[in-house]
Design a protein around this motif. Structure first.
Motif, PDB file in Angstrom:
ATOM      1  N   LEU A  22      11.789   5.383  19.081  1.00 21.94           N
ATOM      2  CA  LEU A  22      10.635   4.780  19.732  1.00 21.94           C
ATOM      3  C   LEU A  22       9.366   5.588  19.502  1.00 21.94           C
ATOM      4  O   LEU A  22       8.274   5.015  19.361  1.00 21.94           O
ATOM      5  N   ALA A  23       9.482   6.902  19.467  1.00 23.22           N
ATOM      6  CA  ALA A  23       8.309   7.725  19.193  1.00 23.22           C
ATOM      7  C   ALA A  23       7.712   7.358  17.840  1.00 23.22           C
ATOM      8  O   ALA A  23       6.482   7.313  17.680  1.00 23.22           O
ATOM      9  N   HIS A  24       8.572   7.091  16.872  1.00 23.48           N
ATOM     10  CA  HIS A  24       8.080   6.686  15.551  1.00 23.48           C
ATOM     11  C   HIS A  24       7.377   5.330  15.632  1.00 23.48           C
ATOM     12  O   HIS A  24       6.280   5.160  15.079  1.00 23.48           O
ATOM     13  N   LEU A  25       7.993   4.367  16.309  1.00 21.77           N
ATOM     14  CA  LEU A  25       7.367   3.049  16.414  1.00 21.77           C
ATOM     15  C   LEU A  25       6.046   3.114  17.174  1.00 21.77           C
ATOM     16  O   LEU A  25       5.106   2.373  16.872  1.00 21.77           O
ATOM     17  N   ALA A  26       5.955   4.017  18.144  1.00 24.44           N
ATOM     18  CA  ALA A  26       4.696   4.179  18.875  1.00 24.44           C
ATOM     19  C   ALA A  26       3.580   4.674  17.961  1.00 24.44           C
ATOM     20  O   ALA A  26       2.418   4.284  18.119  1.00 24.44           O
ATOM     21  N   THR A  27       3.916   5.524  16.982  1.00 20.94           N
ATOM     22  CA  THR A  27       2.893   5.984  16.036  1.00 20.94           C
ATOM     23  C   THR A  27       2.377   4.848  15.172  1.00 20.94           C
ATOM     24  O   THR A  27       1.286   4.938  14.607  1.00 20.94           O
ATOM     25  N   LEU A  28       3.153   3.760  15.083  1.00 23.30           N
ATOM     26  CA  LEU A  28       2.759   2.601  14.285  1.00 23.30           C
ATOM     27  C   LEU A  28       2.054   1.536  15.127  1.00 23.30           C
ATOM     28  O   LEU A  28       1.749   0.457  14.621  1.00 23.30           O
ATOM     29  N   GLY A  29       1.825   1.840  16.391  1.00 23.98           N
ATOM     30  CA  GLY A  29       1.057   0.934  17.234  1.00 23.98           C
ATOM     31  C   GLY A  29       1.855   0.086  18.189  1.00 23.98           C
ATOM     32  O   GLY A  29       1.291  -0.778  18.873  1.00 23.98           O
ATOM     33  N   ALA A  30       3.174   0.289  18.274  1.00 22.51           N
ATOM     34  CA  ALA A  30       3.997  -0.480  19.210  1.00 22.51           C
ATOM     35  C   ALA A  30       3.882   0.092  20.614  1.00 22.51           C
ATOM     36  O   ALA A  30       3.565   1.274  20.809  1.00 22.51           O
ATOM     37  N   ARG A  31       4.134  -0.755  21.608  1.00 19.64           N
ATOM     38  CA  ARG A  31       4.211  -0.339  23.008  1.00 19.64           C
ATOM     39  C   ARG A  31       5.684  -0.289  23.379  1.00 19.64           C
ATOM     40  O   ARG A  31       6.338  -1.324  23.425  1.00 19.64           O
ATOM     41  N   CYS A  32       6.193   0.892  23.637  1.00 22.19           N
ATOM     42  CA  CYS A  32       7.633   1.126  23.615  1.00 22.19           C
ATOM     43  C   CYS A  32       8.206   1.547  24.960  1.00 22.19           C
ATOM     44  O   CYS A  32       7.626   2.368  25.674  1.00 22.19           O
ATOM     45  N   THR A  33       9.391   0.986  25.263  1.00 21.19           N
ATOM     46  CA  THR A  33      10.167   1.380  26.435  1.00 21.19           C
ATOM     47  C   THR A  33      11.582   1.702  25.980  1.00 21.19           C
ATOM     48  O   THR A  33      12.205   0.905  25.269  1.00 21.19           O
ATOM     49  N   ASP A  43      14.584   1.163   6.877  1.00 16.35           N
ATOM     50  CA  ASP A  43      13.777   1.826   7.908  1.00 16.35           C
ATOM     51  C   ASP A  43      13.166   0.769   8.822  1.00 16.35           C
ATOM     52  O   ASP A  43      13.645  -0.367   8.894  1.00 16.35           O
ATOM     53  N   GLU A  44      12.089   1.126   9.491  1.00 17.01           N
ATOM     54  CA  GLU A  44      11.495   0.231  10.491  1.00 17.01           C
ATOM     55  C   GLU A  44      10.849  -1.012   9.895  1.00 17.01           C
ATOM     56  O   GLU A  44      10.528  -1.964  10.621  1.00 17.01           O
ATOM     57  N   THR A  45      10.653  -1.054   8.581  1.00 18.94           N
ATOM     58  CA  THR A  45       9.959  -2.198   7.976  1.00 18.94           C
ATOM     59  C   THR A  45      10.714  -3.507   8.169  1.00 18.94           C
ATOM     60  O   THR A  45      10.114  -4.579   8.082  1.00 18.94           O
ATOM     61  N   ILE A  46      12.022  -3.453   8.444  1.00 15.81           N
ATOM     62  CA  ILE A  46      12.749  -4.702   8.681  1.00 15.81           C
ATOM     63  C   ILE A  46      12.332  -5.365   9.993  1.00 15.81           C
ATOM     64  O   ILE A  46      12.672  -6.525  10.235  1.00 15.81           O
ATOM     65  N   LEU A  47      11.580  -4.643  10.816  1.00 17.62           N
ATOM     66  CA  LEU A  47      11.061  -5.214  12.057  1.00 17.62           C
ATOM     67  C   LEU A  47       9.767  -5.975  11.840  1.00 17.62           C
ATOM     68  O   LEU A  47       9.307  -6.679  12.746  1.00 17.62           O
ATOM     69  N   GLY A  48       9.173  -5.840  10.668  1.00 13.85           N
ATOM     70  CA  GLY A  48       7.860  -6.417  10.441  1.00 13.85           C
ATOM     71  C   GLY A  48       6.763  -5.539  11.024  1.00 13.85           C
ATOM     72  O   GLY A  48       6.992  -4.380  11.376  1.00 13.85           O
ATOM     73  N   ASP A  49       5.582  -6.091  11.143  1.00 13.87           N
ATOM     74  CA  ASP A  49       4.436  -5.359  11.688  1.00 13.87           C
ATOM     75  C   ASP A  49       4.629  -5.195  13.196  1.00 13.87           C
ATOM     76  O   ASP A  49       4.709  -6.184  13.928  1.00 13.87           O
TER      77      ASP A  49
END
Length: 215
Positions: free
Chosen positions: A67-78, A44-50
């Protein structure tokens, strides 16, 4: 006279046939990220790190779910996708704001024209699979911040580098060829792994990663 189908037109046709994503996954989550095409399978996304506070770019963002998922984790996504209807679908489902935006554009053109730098670039069965790597990978490397990370995935089934598929070409390369291509494009490190499929008669998933130079 037969009308020529452009890559954008071909992807737009594909988008109209795309199956909507499930409302929840097996764990009951409403947002998630998978690197393989198989439901509830693989890393899952954990391979990206924090990813908190990180700028993330997805090439071939489709319906925007990753990207919607990563945004919920605090990322700024395009997210960038060549098919206009994919941008429309993504914005209708996930909205648009300072931490989540979607752009309709061909991936290489976006990278050429953008002045932004990203901490992470991802592509899940997306644009890295369908764009000449000798052109695309150097563009990605230039848009990555120092020590920035590129991770992408596609089927572990090799084919000719210039194999035509109607208006779309596919670069379904081996892991080692991707590693060599990443080094040629200026990446400081490159590696790959094969994620086994959930059953033996299905193709595995090739997962490739590279890091940009530190300066």
């Amino acid at each position: 006279m037969l009308q020529e189908i452009t890559p954008a037109g071909a992807w737009e046709r594909f988008a109209t046939r795309a199956t909507p994503r499930r409302a929840t996954n097996a764990a009951g989550a409403t947002t998630w990220l998978n690197w393989t095409p198989y439901p509830d399978h693989g890393p899952d996304e954990t391979i990206l790190g924090d990813v908190r506070g990180k700028r993330v770019l997805e090439l071939g963002s489709g319906s925007g779910a990753n990207l919607a998922h990563l945004a919920t984790l605090g990322a700024r996504c395009t997210g960038v996708d060549i098919a206009p209807s994919r941008t429309t679908t993504a914005e209708l489902r996930w909205g648009r704001g300072s931490d989540l935006e979607f752009v309709t554009q061909e991936a290489a053109d976006y990278l050429r024209e953008s002045a932004d730098h990203f901490d992470i670039v991802i592509s899940i069965f997306g644009a890295t699979w369908f764009t000449d790597p000798t052109m695309l990978l150097p563009l990605i490397c230039r848009r990555l911040a120092p020590n920035g990370l590129l991770i992408f995935s596609h089927n572990d089934e090799q084919s000719a580098a210039d194999e035509p598929q109607h208006a779309i070409k596919k670069w379904n390369l081996s892991g080692q060829r991707w590693v060599d291509s990443l080094h040629d494009a200026g990446f400081a490190t490159a590696a790959f792994e094969i994620v086994p499929p959930p059953q033996a008669d299905l193709p595995g998933t090739l997962l490739v990663r590279g890091t940009a130079p530190s300066i």
